[in-house]
Design an enzyme around this catalytic site. Structure first.
Site, short mmCIF file in Angstrom:
data_model
loop_
_atom_site.label_atom_id
_atom_site.label_comp_id
_atom_site.label_asym_id
_atom_site.label_seq_id
_atom_site.Cartn_x
_atom_site.Cartn_y
_atom_site.Cartn_z
N TYR A 1 -8.75 8.27 1.68
CA TYR A 1 -8.67 9.72 1.86
C TYR A 1 -8.10 10.48 0.66
O TYR A 1 -8.00 11.70 0.70
CB TYR A 1 -7.86 10.06 3.12
N HIS B 1 1.00 5.34 3.81
CA HIS B 1 1.90 5.90 4.83
C HIS B 1 2.74 4.78 5.44
O HIS B 1 3.95 4.89 5.56
CB HIS B 1 1.08 6.60 5.90
N ARG C 1 4.12 10.77 -1.95
CA ARG C 1 4.07 9.40 -1.44
C ARG C 1 3.12 8.59 -2.32
O ARG C 1 1.91 8.74 -2.24
CB ARG C 1 3.62 9.40 0.02
#
Length: 384
Positions: free
Chosen positions: A292, A283, A279
């Site tokens: 993160y 998200h 990805r």
């Protein structure tokens, strides 16, 4: 538990970008065609025109995604789940389907819907909040988006069990034998719904292909927190085959999905595909991946870009020239303009349509609720 099994379980998860020796690949990140004895036959008949159409799909899907992201940032959409980096996994698997196969997506399979003939405005309607779903699942055999993580795995398994009960598996008739494909992410693989679906699918030999897009991150948790072994190996514990494919390789994804769908249609039960991909963006637009994950990881995966590797193959093999690529870019510009125009001019569906299609036939409770809503709505009009 044997020492061998313990040793296997303690083996480290493959490093970032390394799908391991079991990963099926037909097109390297450098755009070089490589051979595989089990899967070459599924791409042997692809013509240069087929490959150019694959490239077109990839480019248009990426532009759809970019436009959805921009529209959300400009306040035109409430949310947008990006598929950036996962185009080959979706186009390759979607193009392997037959018209009468049925798809159960998550909420980011915009690419699969596109190659199934879905109107791209449908997903924009949903995320703009002007419809109660966006489309009729029966028109393209493409179910509504599922927001509840993993719930679609049970829906797909139940549908596939019905396909088997109807006798539409293993007949040898390509116009009758049907497969079901269910999409989910690596994070959803930890959900109870997905694992329960595996149990039922295996127990009833359901003709369903579970397609896991392992994009390495379940929102903010890395895949290493999801599993101690490669995800495709989980299928073995439920009693059916699993395979890992390079999810950024459209040829391999197309070939592996074709193989698994054929197995399902022939009555050989469920199968699991792990599309090893990444990805590249957030998200959803409600997420900030810089909190993160490190930028070096993203930069490494840029070299595995699914569009660039197919473009390299087309150019190197003389199957497309600069004029072709320019034409596709111009088509993408026009496509984006039409998407934007269609989005900002959408009309909100009347509120009373939320009761449409809840049941196959008229239902007295639904009718009573609709009537109460209409009376409530009319009270404001009378007050004015």
């Amino acid at each position: 538990m044997s020492d061998k099994v313990v040793a296997e379980l303690q083996e480290p998860t493959p490093a970032v970008g390394d799908g391991g020796p079991d990963m099926i690949q037909l097109l390297t990140p450098e755009g070089q065609r490589v051979s595989h004895p089990d899967y070459d036959k599924y791409v042997a008949d692809l013509t240069p025109e087929d490959l150019r159409s694959f490239y077109r799909d990839l480019v248009l899907i990426r532009r759809l995604d970019a436009e959805g992201y921009a529209l959300q940032r400009q306040g035109e959409l409430g949310l947008w789940p990006s598929l950036l980096g996962q185009e080959a996994a979706q186009v390759g698997s979607g193009r392997a389907l037959r018209p009468h196969d049925f798809v159960f997506p998550t909420y980011r399979e915009h690419g699969v819907g596109f190659v199934r003939g879905m109107d791209p405005q449908s997903s924009l309607q949903l995320f703009r909040g002007v419809s109660q779903g966006g489309w009729d699942p029966q028109e393209n055999n493409f179910h509504l988006y599922t927001i509840v993580i993993g719930a679609q795995a049970l829906h797909a398994t139940g549908y596939a069990m019905g396909v088997r009960m109807d006798g539409n598996v293993g007949t040898g008739d390509p116009d009758r034998d049907t497969a079901v494909i269910c999409y989910f992410g690596d994070g959803a693989s930890s959900q109870g719904d997905v694992n329960e679906a595996f149990v039922y699918a295996a127990s009833f030999d359901a003709p369903v292909v579970f397609f896991c897009q392992n994009n390495q991150w379940a929102i903010s948790e890395p895949v290493e927190k999801q599993t101690r072994i490669p995800l495709f190996q989980r299928a073995r514990g439920f009693g059916f085959p699993g395979v890992r494919v390079d999810g950024n390789d459209i040829l391999a994804t197309y070939a592996v999905t074709q193989h698994c769908l054929d197995e399902a249609r022939n009555g050989n039960g469920p199968l699991l595909i792990e599309a090893y991909t990444y990805r590249m963006g957030a998200h959803t637009t409600a997420d900030d991946p810089t909190k993160y994950r490190v930028s070096a990881e993203v930069e490494e995966w840029k070299f595995r870009d699914p569009i660039l590797r197919l473009k390299t193959l087309l150019a190197h093999e003389g199957m497309a020239d600069e004029a072709f690529f320019t034409k596709i870019d111009e088509e993408a510009d026009q496509f984006a303009a039409e998407l934007r125009e269609g989005c900002v001019t959408m009309e909100t569906m009347p509120g009373e349509t939320m009761w449409d299609h809840v049941y196959a036939e008229d239902h007295p409770v639904m009718e009573a609720e609709r009537a109460a809503y209409l009376a409530y709505k009319a009270s404001f009009e009378e007050a004015n």
